[in-house]
Every structure is written in C-alpha cells, then in structure tokens.
Design an enzyme around this catalytic site. Structure first.
Site, mmCIF file in Angstrom:
data_model
loop_
_atom_site.group_PDB
_atom_site.id
_atom_site.type_symbol
_atom_site.label_atom_id
_atom_site.label_comp_id
_atom_site.label_asym_id
_atom_site.label_seq_id
_atom_site.Cartn_x
_atom_site.Cartn_y
_atom_site.Cartn_z
ATOM 1 N N GLN D 113 0.854 -1.191 0.000
ATOM 2 C CA GLN D 113 0.000 0.000 0.000
ATOM 3 C C GLN D 113 0.889 1.240 0.000
ATOM 4 O O GLN D 113 1.803 1.348 0.813
ATOM 5 C CB GLN D 113 -0.884 -0.078 1.255
ATOM 6 C CG GLN D 113 -1.869 1.034 1.431
ATOM 7 C CD GLN D 113 -1.487 1.929 2.598
ATOM 8 O OE1 GLN D 113 -0.398 2.517 2.591
ATOM 9 N NE2 GLN D 113 -2.353 2.046 3.575
ATOM 10 N N SER D 116 1.555 6.939 2.322
ATOM 11 C CA SER D 116 2.380 7.885 3.092
ATOM 12 C C SER D 116 3.578 8.382 2.285
ATOM 13 O O SER D 116 4.148 7.658 1.475
ATOM 14 C CB SER D 116 2.918 7.197 4.355
ATOM 15 O OG SER D 116 1.871 6.877 5.224
ATOM 16 N N SER D 148 5.440 -1.360 3.874
ATOM 17 C CA SER D 148 5.742 -2.737 4.261
ATOM 18 C C SER D 148 5.685 -3.633 3.027
ATOM 19 O O SER D 148 4.876 -3.397 2.117
ATOM 20 C CB SER D 148 4.715 -3.259 5.272
ATOM 21 O OG SER D 148 4.693 -2.438 6.401
ATOM 22 N N GLU D 231 -7.817 -0.787 7.159
ATOM 23 C CA GLU D 231 -6.569 -0.843 7.923
ATOM 24 C C GLU D 231 -6.881 -0.779 9.419
ATOM 25 O O GLU D 231 -6.361 -1.554 10.217
ATOM 26 C CB GLU D 231 -5.645 0.324 7.545
ATOM 27 C CG GLU D 231 -4.367 0.356 8.385
ATOM 28 C CD GLU D 231 -3.445 1.519 8.021
ATOM 29 O OE1 GLU D 231 -3.963 2.566 7.581
ATOM 30 O OE2 GLU D 231 -2.222 1.361 8.173
ATOM 31 N N ASN D 346 -0.263 9.056 18.526
ATOM 32 C CA ASN D 346 -1.142 9.209 19.691
ATOM 33 C C ASN D 346 -1.986 10.476 19.573
ATOM 34 O O ASN D 346 -3.143 10.501 19.999
ATOM 35 C CB ASN D 346 -0.308 9.257 20.977
ATOM 36 C CG ASN D 346 0.292 7.890 21.312
ATOM 37 O OD1 ASN D 346 0.057 6.910 20.615
ATOM 38 N ND2 ASN D 346 1.076 7.845 22.371
ATOM 39 N N GLU D 347 -1.388 11.534 19.015
ATOM 40 C CA GLU D 347 -2.144 12.790 18.869
ATOM 41 C C GLU D 347 -3.328 12.588 17.913
ATOM 42 O O GLU D 347 -4.433 13.077 18.174
ATOM 43 C CB GLU D 347 -1.231 13.910 18.341
ATOM 44 C CG GLU D 347 -0.295 14.496 19.390
ATOM 45 C CD GLU D 347 0.831 13.550 19.802
ATOM 46 O OE1 GLU D 347 1.295 12.767 18.946
ATOM 47 O OE2 GLU D 347 1.244 13.577 20.977
#
Lengths: 348, 381, 348, 381
Positions: D113, D116, D148, D231, D346-347
C-alpha cells in the site's frame, strides 16, 4: 466471561437512571427518596435472596444500580446499605435480611478489616457492646450498625441498634458532604451476634465484594464527570472557539474517555467474577479498586479543572464529584492496600 | 544609608511594629499601613512625586526578605499595591495619580480589580460589561466575578466594553469606579472550600465621570495588559516565596515511613518540591543578575499548580480514610485546584510557555478580526 | 547558593559548544577529536589540580562541559574519562593524574558500588588481578581501568593496564551505540594499587560525584532534544499548519520545557554543592539522578514520538538521544537506588 | 456444516498443515497460501464470484480462533488481504476484481500500500506524488515511505495527486501500480531497531494504464478512506489479540520481587495490562453482540501504544544496567515507540476519540478549502 450487560440489566439501568435524574446531591439524605427507592424500585432487597423477601439478583445488577447512584451523587446511606446487604448475605440472618429487604431497616457497616475497637461481655446470642468507632459511614442515617466486636473468645460480628439510648452519634465534618460520617460511641449497648466466632471466609468475601461495589459507584462518578465536562466543552467559548475544539482540552478528554472504557470493563468483569467465577474474584476486586479508584479521582479532578473558574465555585456541582472521588479512593483504606493485596494475589 | 544599614533598620522596625501570626482586623490593617507608610516602607520603589520612596529594587528586596518572617496584615491592599497602583503610575493621568496613589500607599483606600466575567475568564477580552457615554460621564451595566476584596474596596479598576462594532480587543475602555456608588452590588462568591474568598460584582446604571477614565477610549486593552503584567509579576514573586505547608515534615509524622511504598511517595514529594524551589531560586538569581524571567515565570506557575494538586492528593492517599474527617487535610484537598485556575489555567500557562518562551507558532485565531457583536462569546447552548 | 553560571563558565561553555558542533554522534570514537579536546581545549585535565598539570577547575565547570558533550552525543570515553578523573582526584596518584591531565592516558572506571568480582594475590603496591567484569563502560577505548579488587585483607582500588596481554576485552552490543561497553576478563594482570584498603569516604565521595557528572550530561541530552523538536515543530506542517501551533504538540513541549528548567536548576545546585557545600552534596547528588535521570528519558522519548515516523528511522538522530537517555537513566544502577538513597538521606 | 463442525474441521486442517514457530521463507509462504486457499480458508467472507468463500463473520472468527495457536506464514499477504483486496472489492471495477482478487487470495501475488510520503504522514491527503495523464495512461513521479513488503510486492495500491488547482482532498486519484515497472525503485528503510521493516519507494516516470485506476479521477480520497477503514479494522483486530510478550512473567523471574518498590511497579504493569485486555475483550463481545466499536477502537490503540512504551520502560528500569546489553530488552526499548507512531500517532488517536467518540467540535481547518498548490505542506524551512 461477560463484560456487556444483558437486556434485563439494561432495563434495570434505564429505570434507575430515570429515577436518579429526579434526585439532587444538594438535598441531603431524603427518607422520602429512599422510601421510593426501596419501595417502587425494590432496591433495598436487590441482592437479598428471594427466601428473605429480596429479588435475589447478583453483583452485576447491584453494580448497575450503584453506578447510577454514583453518577447522581445520591446522598444518604445508599452505598452503606449495599455494603450491609452484602455482609448480611454472607452471614444470613433471617430477621435482619427480611427487614432490610422490606426497607424497614437501614443498615451500615463498620470497617471489617483490621481489628475492632469494640468490646463485649457476654457470650450468648446477645452482647453488651462498649467502645468507640471514630468514623462510621452514614451512621447518623442508619438504624443498625454491623460491626466486629472483640470478646474473650475472639471476634464476633454484631448487629447494633443505633437508636438505642446507649448510643451516641457525633456527626463529623467530612470532605464529601453528600457522604456523611459520624463517630459512634457505645456505652454498653445490647447487640445481636450474627456470627461468633465469625466465619473468616465470609467476612473476607464480604470485604472483597465491598471493593467491587465501591468500584461500581466510582464508575458512575467517572461517567457523570466525563459527560458533564464533554457537554461543557461543547458550549463554552474562549477566544471565539468552543473549548472542546482545542487539543489542550480535547486530548485530555480523550484520555479521560480511555480511562472510563477501561474502568467499565474492569467493573463488569469484577461483577461477573463475583457472580460466576469466585476463583477470579479476589484478583478482580483488588484490580477494581487499584485501577478504578485512581482513575475516578483523576477524571473527577480533571473535569473540575477543565471547567475553569466556575468549577471552583460552591454553586457548581464539579467540586461535589471531586470530593466524592477523593473520598471513595480512600474509603476502604489507603490505595496502596489494594495494590499490596494484588501483589500478594499475583504471588509476587 | 547603604543596603546593609537599610536592611538592618527594616529588621528593627519590623521587630517593633509587625505582629506574627493571624491576619489583623481590617481597621488594624489600615492603621498598620499608615505606620508602614510613615516609616517609609510603603511604595519603596514608587516615585517620590506621588508619595513613594523613589528607591530601587535592591531596597524593596531587602525589606521583603526581612518581612518574610512576619505575616503582615496587608492582604486587603495587595490588589491595589500589586496591580491598580502600578497601572495608574504607568497609564493614569497626573490628576488620577495625585488623587489616588498616596491614599493607596497610606492604606486609607482599598482597591479591587474588575476584569473577569462569568463569560470571560481565560479570554478576558471577550467581556460584555457595557459602558455607554452620557455627556461627561459613562453609564455602566454588567457583571464581574472573581473579585478579591471587593466587599471592602473603595475603588475598583474596571474594564468595560465601549464599542461592539470593532473586534474585541479594540472596543474596551478602562475606568476607576467608585465602589460606594449605589448601583454597585457586591455579593460574596462561595468557593469549593465553602469560604468566600471572592465576590461577584453587579453594575446597574453606575455612572463614572470621564475624568476617571484610564487611557484613551477603546484603548482599554493595552491598559489591561499593563495591569496583567503587574499581576503576573506579583504572582511570580509569590511563587518564589514557596507554598506554605511543608508537607514532607507533616506527613513524616503522620504516616508509616517504614513502608517502602510510603517512603517512595514521600521521596517523590521531596523531589518535586525541591525541583520547583530550586527553579524559583534560579529565576530569582537571574533576575538579580539582570536577566528578566519574562514568560518563564509561567512555567514556574504551572509547576506550582501541579505540585499543589500533587501534594494534597498524596497526603490524603497516604493518610487514608482518616484524612476525610481531618479539617486540615480536607481543606488542602479543596484548595488544591485554586492554583491551577487562578491567574490563568494550566492550559493558558502552557500556551504562554509554548508561544513566548519556545516561540512556537500561535493557533489560527478567529476572534481577532470579527466585530465583537458577531463574535461567539461566553457559554452558548 | 549559586545557580547561574559566571562569565568564565559561560565562556567555557561557548568554547566547548562551538567545538562540539563539529562532532557527530555517528562517527564513533575518534582519537583525533579527543586529541583536540585534551590538547587545545585541555578538558582531560579540567578538574585535575594544577600541581598535577590540570586546570584545577570544579564540578561546576565539569558540569558545563559534560552538558555540551551530552547535547552533542559525543561518542567515545568522555564521560568515562570524567568519572575516572573524579575518582583519581579523591585518591591522588601523581603518575596517573599527570598522565590523564596531559591526555596521554585514557581511563575508565568499573562500578564502584557493591562488591567486586575481581580478586588479587599480592599485598604490595602491585597486585596480580584475576576475574571478569561483565560490563565496563568504554573499556574498549580506554588504556587504564580503575576497579575495586578483593584481596585477602579487604578491597583495594587498583589501576589496571588494559593493554596488558592478560586482558581480554569483548565488545558488547549495547543499546546505545555511541556509548560502548565491553566485558573485561583479567587472567592475572599486574595492577597498581591506588588505595589499600581504599578510603571508604573517598570512594563514596567519588560515587556521589558520578551522579552529578551524569546528571550534567543528561541535562545536555534533554536540552538538545527539546531544541531539536521545538525546531522541527516550527517547520513541519500537517493539515496546513505548523505542528507547533497545535496544542497537542505545544502543551507537551511546554511541559518538556518545565522539566528542563527544573533539571538545569538541580544540576547547577548539585555542582555548586560539590564545589562549595559538601554537606549538601549527598542529597543534591541523589536528587540529581532521581529527577534528571527520569526527566531526561521522558523528554528524549517525547521528542522522538513528536517527530512522527521520521523519528523512528535509523537515519534520524532522534533514536540516538532516546537510547542514550535510557542508558544514562540506569547507568549507575536501577533508578530506585537513587530514590532509596534520597529516602535514607532524608531520614525517612 | 454447522459452526462447531466448521471449527472442528479448521482445527484438523491446521493441525495437519500449519507449522508452529518461525516465519517460513517467502516461497513456502506462497505455497502455504495456495493450500490455505484450496482448503477454503482464504477469503472466508469474500464473495464467491471473485474467489472467496462467501461465508459469514462467524466462520471467519471460528477459523481465526483456531489459527491463534499457530504462527501462519501469511505476513507478506497481510496488506493485500487486510487493505488492498477489500478496497478493490468495495471500489474496483469488475475487470480489476477478476484480474486481481483470486491471485491475491491464492498467494500468487503480493500487494503493498503506497499512501504515506515523507511530507505526508498523519496528513496523508497532503501527499505530493504526481500522476499526469498521457493518453490512455498516467505517468507517475514521486516518493512513498513506510511501505511494508514493497521489496517482495507484485502490485501496489497507489494514491497520487492528479490536480493541484483544487483543495487537497479533491485532487487525488487511486491506482494499482505494477511494482515490477522499471521506474519503480524500492529501498529498504532501516528503523531505529537497526532492522528494515519498511521501505521507501521511488517513482520515476512510471506509467500506469488508465484501466488500473481505482475509482474516478480526483475521487481518490474517498477510495483511500475505504482502505484506511479496513486498515483500522485489521489493526484493532490485532489489538484484540494482545501484545506478545508477557512482561510480568518475564520480569518476576529477573528482578527482586521482595523489594516493595519493585512489587509495586510489577503491580502497575499488571493493572495496565489487564485493564486494556479487558477493554479489548469487552469491545470484542460488543462486536459479537452487533455493537460496532467504531472509533472506540482508536482508544484501544492509543492505550496499547502507551502500554507498550510503559512495559519496555519499566522492564529496563527494574533490571538496571544489565538491561543495556541484553538483546531482548534492548530490542523491546527500540521497538516500543513503533505502536505510538504506526497506524496514526497518539495525537491523531486522541483527535479521533475526541471528535468521533465524544463528538467534540473540530479544529478550525485552513487546509480544506485552499487550492493544493497554495497550501503549506511537508517540511518548510
């Protein structure tokens, strides 16, 4: 393992929640409210076996009810009564169980763990009890106190009539005004022995269930706090924007939500263990107090702080939740006692 | 007189004049201020022309160092001396300075500050109290909140909205208001400790002569910034003085220090207390060396707010159920949030540290350009 | 108490900082760099008394230098050398002090606390040392190892020539690649006894100063991390805005700044105590490790996380700081040892 | 065949066909997938028309429960099965489904995929890889990252920018790209553990036939949202399965549990691990009861990220200096940040919980309306 409520439990929750919406933490103990709770809702007998006139429900149901009572900060001896009912179901005493189930008698408990500051003379089914308990939950509003008493043959669990003239109840100024405490002085009061010597396992089991019951109340406090501050964050504006749109507020609320999700999971688990898997109960109960007690205080504290100045005022309810959360966190002893218990149970 | 002599004289005067311990009654406080003024210890750095001593920071620090051993009954004058007076010195007219400064320094008149409103806390500039011009005077209507010493104040420094057609910062005007005007109602505001440290103040057709306007019409925000700067300075001075209760000493007597978990909690208490205390001392040393701490004082204030919450929290958790009926501990728990709310919330402090110390970019602002009347303010259902 | 640097110390800082800007944590140990550090900057002799050819400076100056070395993640035996110099100044040995001051000899230290795994035969000024040290800081790059050795009359502090043929140094794969560690096996190596039996107070004092020295390095690591992530937050864009404009990032950076301010205050205080107020030193040193060690790791961790995915890559330096911070946090023992020491010193 | 029979048959098949332990080599993996497919355990819920089994979630869960005891060599297919395949089923053309789904399910072709970019992480929609139309084909230039299995992939699901004149979400188009095209360069990307779990992928005049476009031109964002939803589902499924190392068991052997401080740290480890595990189990029970967890899964992911960091941190701190040369502990420390970065920081998770679970108002957005060419993106000096 069952971590989600069944249909009947959801109905119970809806009923209790609807009722609790009509009470206010500001009113103080209202016998009229308790008459309805015990009467039309039948909550005083919820976990009392049917043979004694109760509904024979389990900790799962009691947890549902205590959560709603906590969310509403219901004043008066509601938790105390639940703890007393738990104790009585371990040491079944027909007369008291029936009276409590019917709502005729309101009971509370003295701390069961540790020794006892009360002493008694006789050995028969009655005891002449003397001594002083410095801090008894809702003693001012209860009719009967269940307390361990030291006799020359060991410790007995005794039911003491708080309306007896040999009883002096001195109300204390407690942090949480919705949760009264009193000093109780007994100048030779006749008490009924429920168990002598008391069954250690039964007392231990009651004490364990106290942790679950309290955690359920704490879950309700957390949920109410999060709901309140989320609601406020959607209507309060600063610098032209709703405060909930700022990450400084939003991210803290997200963390509070994470705590609530985990707390609810633990409370459901501990209640399930109490009802269905007694072997898991001691760890589950210690986990419940070790996690939920702390999480509840943190959420209540942050919910107060995020309200800004208004949260610091007497008129706003935020401080009532903050004080209740701190009270509950230490109600069964300093928090480290639950952590130590957990360490022991994990055989560390 | 050199600094050592000054300090020694101050020590002697304080020993003879200052009581130790409880706050004095209000009448005594005024009497004490008069003596303090007559001895030359009120307004040490303020200009001689308006009644001050015209001395330097060095003398002021020397006196403060000596005074630390006493609890001076000056609380009711703290707003006037810390914020209102300095604002008039910076931005007032000579007539205002002439009229107000000396009575303030002598303790004859008490001042309060009237900025915050129920709908304007962190965001003071969104306040809604209106002042409308009426010839040579202004008519004020609205409500203020969090007002310390309003119940005994003679004068208030009042921030009002005078134009709603312009963005929020540009339609504000500052006044000196007579707190004895019949349209002013002061109502004590009970806080979560059950005590009334603050007041709400209501303005109902209160008239103020234009001569009591501070700064230009619609330039009140820049005056308020001056006041808030002085407020921050006086808070951070307070920060440097440390936070009252020595929790470690108190708790070591009350709890079982042979329990290693308890020991570790007490160590954590020591670590955090010491870390902040050393930071404050470093800021003070830098200030003395001429490095102005600026917004770094907000970091100290933030840390103090967190420490205060932590201290009360740990104390109750270690003591256990008995803490719930212990008046001192209960009060500490109730008072603990105050430092995280007063003088700017923790979120505001983090913004200040982020933007003014670390120079991080600001948030996109929607409220600086919109006319006030079109701006979302307060609490909206 | 002095918590701000004087003019000379600021000049020292500027000089060292300018030099450190020319080194890279990626290069590994570079003897050429150390030749200049020891030569033109004279750092190897910084705290060695002038009578032995050093500059006779104090811990305040050493802390300034270690802070800059930490900020640059200078690879090689810089901290090890400083710890060895501290040890030698407590047990003055003219020959070694002179050699270290002149930069002719690079020394390191074995852990001074606890017992010793090394044993020696003889009793005179030399000892034949045998044994295995599982983990010695920068042993591969040092010429001399200072280590406690067990003899039949007690423990001696011995200087061991690591280039001796009886020495086997086995490099270890360490978490922090900029801070090498090796196993050292001694098969009967002649060592010079520096103190026998060693002066307990001197060793204790050296160990205490290690805490201050390490905290100074940690302060540098913290500062570099905060600078790096603040810089990145000002140039990195997400959703059309610099990430530093989001409160989620901004408030975390503000908290990191608060930690840095406190850490710097503590390091300055501990170094001042070492130089001027020995009575305060033990508490100050324990405080330094207890606070700064943890704060440094938290800042390094958050600086890595706030970099987003790029921070997780090998090419970016973020992970080097993170690994150094974790390494430093436990270098002198598990963190609880410093907290326990502090509890003892506070007489809790 | 009822569910019990289905599960029993799966158990038997796995016992005969699945190895336990190490990942198999790539060739073995493909061979295993073929057997899995032939046995009817690949694409259990996928439509029969395209090669799936057309069964329900119940069968898929039954098989997954049985498979949990094994380490199946299916890692290289996980992106294809978890994200790319489901996206083609949802949004691909029939011709694409016909061409790609069966070889994917049979393990004949590996997928990756490609969303990003170095300048577009959390904010994927700000990506800069350009696709320019050239007759019946598209020409792609740019760079992707965090990919990946790209080094072994045959096909990639590629998100590109096809229009810079419109706001960023409206100028994206999705393609299937042939990873064997000579303009595609795959470079392993070493992460902080020193290993290469990811790749960078460079596109240098890579041509893609228009038939390999997924969805409409400039409607790529809605296709990507489908992929990202899948995902998140596959990550939260993984979350439910627990996090590998049982740190409490490992540490209780390695450290001194008679030290009360150590005991308390281990208790904290237990509490956090158990709290999250029970939350995951509750989410799973709710899902089974038909309550879709939705964004609440992001809360579980956030908690797992924090727990993972805490576990490695505590382990090293308790073990002390020896941990620094212990390969297993060192690796744990290095890998710990991965969960807090991959699949959303986390944000981002806190934003999702705040906005989609608690329904808090969004930030003011400056990037949704500006034409992409005028938008600030990536890293800017």
């Amino acid at each position: 393992m069952k971590l989600v409520l069944g249909e009947e439990q959801q109905e119970l929750r809806a009923t209790v929640r609807a009722f609790m919406e009509t009470v206010s933490p500001r009113e103080g103990h209202s016998p009229a409210v308790y008459a309805r709770l015990n009467g039309e809702l039948g909550l005083s007998g919820l976990i009392i076996p049917e043979e004694y006139g109760g509904a024979g429900a389990g900790m799962t149901e009691l947890a549902v009810v205590l959560e709603e009572a906590g969310a509403a900060l219901l004043p008066g001896p509601f938790l105390a009564g639940a703890l007393a009912a738990i104790t009585l179901t371990r040491l079944p005493d027909k007369e008291l169980l029936t009276a409590v189930a019917e709502g005729r008698v309101t009971a509370t408990v003295a701390p069961l763990a540790g020794g006892s500051a009360l002493v008694a003379d006789s050995r028969d089914g009655e005891a002449l009890v003397k001594g002083r308990l410095p801090q008894v939950l809702n003693a001012a509003e209860a009719d009967v106190l269940l307390a361990p008493v030291t006799r020359n043959d060991g410790v007995a669990l005794v039911a003491i009539d708080l309306t007896d003239q040999g009883v002096t109840r001195v109300p204390l100024t407690a942090l949480d005004e919705t949760r009264s405490m009193a000093e109780v002085v007994l100048a030779g009061v006749r008490g009924r022995v429920l168990a002598a010597p008391p069954d250690g396992a039964a007392l231990e089991s009651a004490w364990t269930l106290f942790s679950v019951a309290l955690a359920a109340e704490q879950l309700g406090v957390m949920r109410a706090c999060l709901d309140a501050i989320v609601g406020y964050a959607k209507i309060r504006v600063a610098f032209g924007r709703y405060i909930g749109s700022y990450q400084g507020v939003k991210h803290k609320l997200a963390d509070m939500h994470c705590k609530l999700e985990q707390a609810e999971s633990i409370v459901r688990y501990a209640a399930w263990a109490a009802d269905e898997s007694p072997g898991e109960l001691p760890q589950a109960a210690a986990l419940a107090q070790a996690y939920v007690g702390r999480a509840c205080f943190e959420v209540a504290r942050d919910h107060l702080l995020l309200h800004g100045g208004i949260g610091f005022t007497w008129e706003h309810d935020a401080h009532l939740y903050y004080k209740r959360a701190k009270t509950d966190e230490v109600l069964l002893g300093p928090p480290r006692t639950h952590r130590e218990r957990l360490a022991d149970l994990l055989e560390l | 007189m050199n600094l050592d002599e000054y300090r020694s004289a101050a020590r002697t005067w304080l020993a003879e004049n200052a009581g130790r311990g409880d706050d004095a009654a209000q009448a005594d406080a005024k009497e004490f201020m008069a003596r303090l003024y007559d001895a030359g210890y009120s307004g040490i750095t303020w200009p001689e022309r308006w009644g001050g001593q015209g001395l330097t920071q060095a003398e002021e620090r020397a006196f403060a160092a000596e005074a630390r051993a006493y609890t001076l009954p000056t609380y009711i004058f703290s707003i006037g001396l810390g914020m209102c007076g300095p604002t008039l010195l910076d931005r007032g007219s000579d007539a205002q300075r002439e009229r107000f400064i000396r009575p303030l320094l002598r303790g004859e008149e008490v001042w309060c500050q009237l900025f915050s409103e129920p709908g304007a806390g962190s965001d003071v500039a969104s306040l809604q109290t209106r002042a409308v011009r009426d010839g040579d005077a202004w008519v004020v209507n609205g409500q203020k909140v969090w007002t310390s010493v309003a119940q005994v104040a003679d004068w208030g420094l009042l921030l009002t909205r005078t134009d709603v057609e312009v963005p929020k910062h540009r339609g504000l005007t500052m006044f000196v208001v007579d707190m004895h005007h019949p349209g002013v109602t002061v109502r004590p505001l009970k806080d979560m400790t059950g005590r009334a440290h603050f007041n709400e103040v209501f303005f109902d057709d209160v008239t103020i002569p234009d001569a009591h306007r501070v700064g230009e019409v619609n330039d009140g925000w820049s005056v308020a910034v001056t006041t808030l700067l002085h407020e921050r300075l006086s808070i951070s001075a307070g920060v440097g003085m440390g936070g009252g209760v020595d929790w470690l000493s108190e708790l070591r007597e009350a709890v079982d220090t042979s329990d290693p978990y308890v020991r570790d909690q007490l160590v954590e208490l020591h670590i955090r207390t010491r870390a902040l205390s050393l930071f404050n001392q470093r800021l003070a040393q830098e200030t003395r060396a001429g490095i102005f701490p600026g917004a770094r004082g907000s970091a100290a204030k933030l840390l103090l707010a967190e420490l205060t919450l932590f201290q009360a929290d740990v104390a109750v958790s270690l003591v256990g159920p008995e803490a719930l009926v212990d008046e001192r501990l209960s009060h500490a728990v109730c008072l603990a949030p105050a430092m995280a709310l007063g003088g700017g919330t923790n979120e505001i402090m983090r913004n200040i540290v982020g933007e003014r110390v670390l120079n991080l970019p600001p948030e996109p602002r929607v409220d600086k350009t919109v006319p006030f009347k079109d701006l979302k303010v307060g609490t909206q259902g």
